[in-house]
Scaffold this motif. Structure first.
Motif, short mmCIF file in Angstrom:
data_model
loop_
_atom_site.label_atom_id
_atom_site.label_comp_id
_atom_site.label_asym_id
_atom_site.label_seq_id
_atom_site.Cartn_x
_atom_site.Cartn_y
_atom_site.Cartn_z
N LYS A 35 -5.27 37.47 42.14
CA LYS A 35 -4.46 38.64 42.49
C LYS A 35 -3.09 38.63 41.80
O LYS A 35 -2.06 38.63 42.47
N PRO A 36 -3.06 38.60 40.46
CA PRO A 36 -1.77 38.59 39.79
C PRO A 36 -0.99 39.86 40.09
O PRO A 36 -1.53 40.97 40.03
N LYS A 37 0.26 39.69 40.41
CA LYS A 37 1.13 40.79 40.82
C LYS A 37 1.35 41.79 39.68
O LYS A 37 1.48 42.99 39.91
N TYR A 38 1.40 41.29 38.46
CA TYR A 38 1.71 42.14 37.31
C TYR A 38 0.51 42.39 36.41
O TYR A 38 0.65 42.86 35.30
N GLY A 39 -0.69 42.04 36.86
CA GLY A 39 -1.91 42.31 36.11
C GLY A 39 -2.24 41.26 35.08
O GLY A 39 -1.46 40.35 34.80
N PHE B 34 -7.27 34.52 29.03
CA PHE B 34 -6.55 35.39 29.94
C PHE B 34 -5.15 35.62 29.39
O PHE B 34 -4.55 34.69 28.85
N GLN B 35 -4.66 36.81 29.56
CA GLN B 35 -3.25 37.07 29.29
C GLN B 35 -2.66 37.64 30.56
O GLN B 35 -3.03 38.73 31.00
N LEU B 36 -1.77 36.87 31.15
CA LEU B 36 -1.08 37.30 32.37
C LEU B 36 0.24 37.93 31.95
O LEU B 36 0.89 37.46 31.02
N HIS B 37 0.64 38.99 32.63
CA HIS B 37 1.80 39.77 32.21
C HIS B 37 3.12 39.29 32.79
O HIS B 37 4.15 39.91 32.55
N HIS B 38 3.09 38.19 33.53
CA HIS B 38 4.34 37.64 34.07
C HIS B 38 4.20 36.13 34.19
O HIS B 38 3.15 35.62 34.58
N TRP B 39 5.26 35.41 33.85
CA TRP B 39 5.23 33.95 33.87
C TRP B 39 4.97 33.41 35.27
O TRP B 39 4.34 32.36 35.44
#
Length: 141
Positions: free
Chosen positions: A25-29, A42-47
């Motif tokens: 459930k990443p907060k920023y997608g 995967f590329q997460l949009h926030h550290w």
């Protein structure tokens, strides 16, 4: 980067949807891609999302362990350490003298895998147990 440790083919869309909407459930997608059979990027949009996922290991999908590693600019997929998975260990009823020393914890961790860390706050609240993280090397498949 992630590898699901099974010889069975993992359906990529189900994998990404489950992790994004139900588990991580990443907060920023996030965005994902397939590199090979059961190997994903995967590329997460926030550290902060990335740190939360890496610190929350071990993860699993459909009862199979997921090996994770962080990619850098000069990263080579062939050298990815996806066969190491961190696990928490709790050791109970250890002798009181020396049980919280880093050397003793490291020795115990190195017996079952490779010692990684012992959180400082746990040293202060020890009553009967010792907790630490070690890396376990996944051999097969």
């Amino acid at each position: 980067m992630a590898k699901v440790w099974t010889s069975r083919n993992i359906h990529a869309l189900s994998f990404f949807e489950t992790l994004e909407k139900k588990v991580w459930k990443p907060k920023y997608g996030m965005e994902g891609g397939v590199l090979a059979t059961n190997v994903f990027t995967f590329q997460l949009h926030h550290w902060h999302d990335k740190e939360t996922i890496l610190e929350g290991q071990p993860w699993h999908f459909d009862r199979y362990v997921i090996g994770l590693c962080e990619m850098s600019d000069n990263f080579k997929v062939a050298n990815a350490p996806l066969h190491y998975v961190p696990f928490w260990i709790k050791a109970y009823d250890l002798p009181f003298k020396g049980r919280a020393s880093v050397d003793n914890v490291r020795r115990i961790g190195d017996k079952v895998g490779i010692f990684v860390k012992q959180p400082r706050q746990i040293i202060k609240v020890l009553v009967r147990r010792l907790e630490f993280v070690f890396l376990w090397m996944w051999e097969h498949p």
